[in-house]
Design an enzyme around this catalytic site. Structure first.
Site, short mmCIF file in Angstrom:
data_model
loop_
_atom_site.label_atom_id
_atom_site.label_comp_id
_atom_site.label_asym_id
_atom_site.label_seq_id
_atom_site.Cartn_x
_atom_site.Cartn_y
_atom_site.Cartn_z
NE ARG A 32 -3.95 -2.24 2.10
CZ ARG A 32 -3.91 -3.54 1.78
NH1 ARG A 32 -2.74 -4.15 1.63
NH2 ARG A 32 -5.04 -4.22 1.61
CD GLN A 179 -5.47 -9.61 -2.15
OE1 GLN A 179 -6.06 -10.17 -3.06
NE2 GLN A 179 -4.30 -10.04 -1.70
CG ASP A 326 -2.20 -14.44 4.67
OD1 ASP A 326 -2.79 -15.13 3.82
OD2 ASP A 326 -2.01 -13.22 4.55
#
Length: 445
Positions: A32, A179, A326
């Site tokens: 980002r 996302q 994750d």
């Protein structure tokens, strides 16, 4: 540790993990910082940026689109320097397709970045990225006025056809995905009117925290984010904290290796990112965090973890999965060493990552003699507190960096025979120095 071409052979650690370590910069925040700086007017100053294959994909992409990037390698392995953005002039038309490599973040966020501009840009990626779904992003952007070709295609390569007539929308996302949310909000920065994204569960909120530093007001609540467009983005300074997803592998190693006690410094403590710590605590691990600073609105601090002699299974509800999505592979390895059954509920999103991570977890744990299975959208793992690594195990990372590190840990903490991990080089996607950091913590009596 021994290497064999694209494989690595890993034996158990010779002592406990002790002391302090810093992990590389947060991958999500690094992406980002690079992308937002390219969108802004002026030169932003960045430090602590993760130097990995995925972040390099974002760097190359913004360079193709007209941003000037001057990031240099620092002594600690991070990237620092300046990025001069295209500002109100908008991105330039690239003379070739943009290759996003293995980076889903790069490709999906670029769709939102390009949507408000009169340009036609083809996005592509490696074989793995070309299998990942993109309609979850293109659908709301089409509602805003952008176009994607071929129209009926869900995967890369895709051509993005932006428009300056983009309009804000209220979008109820069917998935909790930072996302997706970020792509829509970035398009909304230059669209007419208010853009609102709601989600079924809270996802990472780095975008909502970072955009105000670039002059864009955001509204952020649990499961909701919004921007008012069109807005002007200006340069700023960003110092990227350490990546909690990388820290999770060291934390899990410490929890599993007898006598271990480590501190991981300067880590992002964003509540949407440290679900793995809460899960370790549920399993009986002495895991704590202490905030010592902030980068803008991003909290950072120290994570402390000690070895747990009596791990026990737990249940992770579906609404918490987004905060540790994750880390499910490495938490599954911890669960494999625990007494009882651990349940991760609502993990269907794992099937759509770099690989089908649900199938990969079940396959890898079966090599260790651990029973793992899916029931509906829930992953069950029946642990064995006396687990020892059998002889001759060969794990296949399937080119997935999370699996490469997880199966390496299986050998490091297994207390049995060495293991071989194929495709270990994929760690370069997020944590190139993973093995070096593990080795730096080993204390041999």
């Amino acid at each position: 540790m021994d290497t064999h071409g694209n494989s690595i052979t890993i034996a158990a650690l010779e002592g406990p993990l002790m002391g302090s370590v810093r992990v590389p910069g947060d991958k999500s925040i690094s992406h980002r910082a690079v992308l937002f700086s390219a969108m802004a007017q002026g030169t932003s100053r960045l430090s602590g940026v993760l130097d990995s294959d995925d972040v390099r994909s974002s760097v190359r992409a913004v360079q193709q689109l007209g941003a000037s990037v001057n990031l240099e390698k620092m002594a600690d392995g991070s990237l620092a320097g300046g990025i001069t953005g295209w500002g109100p002039a908008g991105p330039k038309q690239p003379d070739a397709p943009i290759d996003c490599g293995n980076s889903g973040t790069t490709s999906r966020l670029l769709m939102g970045i390009l949507a408000p501009w009169e340009c036609k840009v083809t996005l592509t990626g490696d074989d793995s990225l070309q299998r990942r779904p993109m309609r979850r992003v293109t659908t709301p952007l089409v509602r805003m006025g952008a176009r994607f070709y071929p129209e009926d295609k869900d995967t890369l390569p895709l051509e993005v056809c932006g428009t300056k007539g983009l309009r804000g929308i209220e979008y109820d996302s069917p998935v909790a995905s930072a996302q997706v949310k970020t792509a829509v909000l970035l398009a909304g920065v230059f669209a007419q009117g208010t853009t609102v994204v709601t989600e079924p569960a809270p996802s990472r909120n780095h975008t909502e925290l970072m955009l105000p530093l670039y002059g864009v007001s955001t509204t952020a609540a649990s499961g909701m984010g919004s921007v008012e467009g069109p807005a002007a983005m200006h340069a700023c300074e960003i110092d990227v904290p350490g990546d909690p997803s990388s820290a999770a592998f060291l934390a899990c190693a410490a929890a599993l290796v007898p006598g271990s006690a480590i501190q991981i410094e300067n880590v992002s403590l964003n509540p949407a990112r440290i679900g793995f710590l809460r899960t370790l605590e549920q399993m009986g691990v002495d895991a704590s965090r202490r905030s010592v600073g902030s980068a803008g609105k991003e909290l950072s601090g120290i994570i402390s973890v000690q070895y747990c002699e009596k791990l026990h299974g737990c249940e992770v509800p579906a609404e918490k999965i987004a905060s540790l999505v994750d880390e499910v592979p490495v938490l599954s390895l911890v669960a494999a060493h625990a007494r009882g059954v651990t349940v991760f509920r609502g993990v269907e999103e794992l099937r759509l990552k770099e690989t089908d991570r649900v199938a990969g977890i079940i396959e890898g744990l079966s090599l260790l003699g651990v029973n793992a299975w899916m029931d509906g959208n829930d992953l069950y793992i029946e642990g064995n507190p006396d687990l020892k690594v059998p002889e001759g195990i060969v794990f296949d990372s399937k080119g997935d960096h999370r699996f490469a590190m997880t199966w390496a840990l299986a050998g490091l903490v297994g207390g049995g025979a060495p293991v071989q991990v194929r495709g270990f080089e994929s760690v370069s996607v997020s944590y190139p120095g993973f093995m070096e950091d593990i080795r730096s913590l080993v204390r041999v009596s």
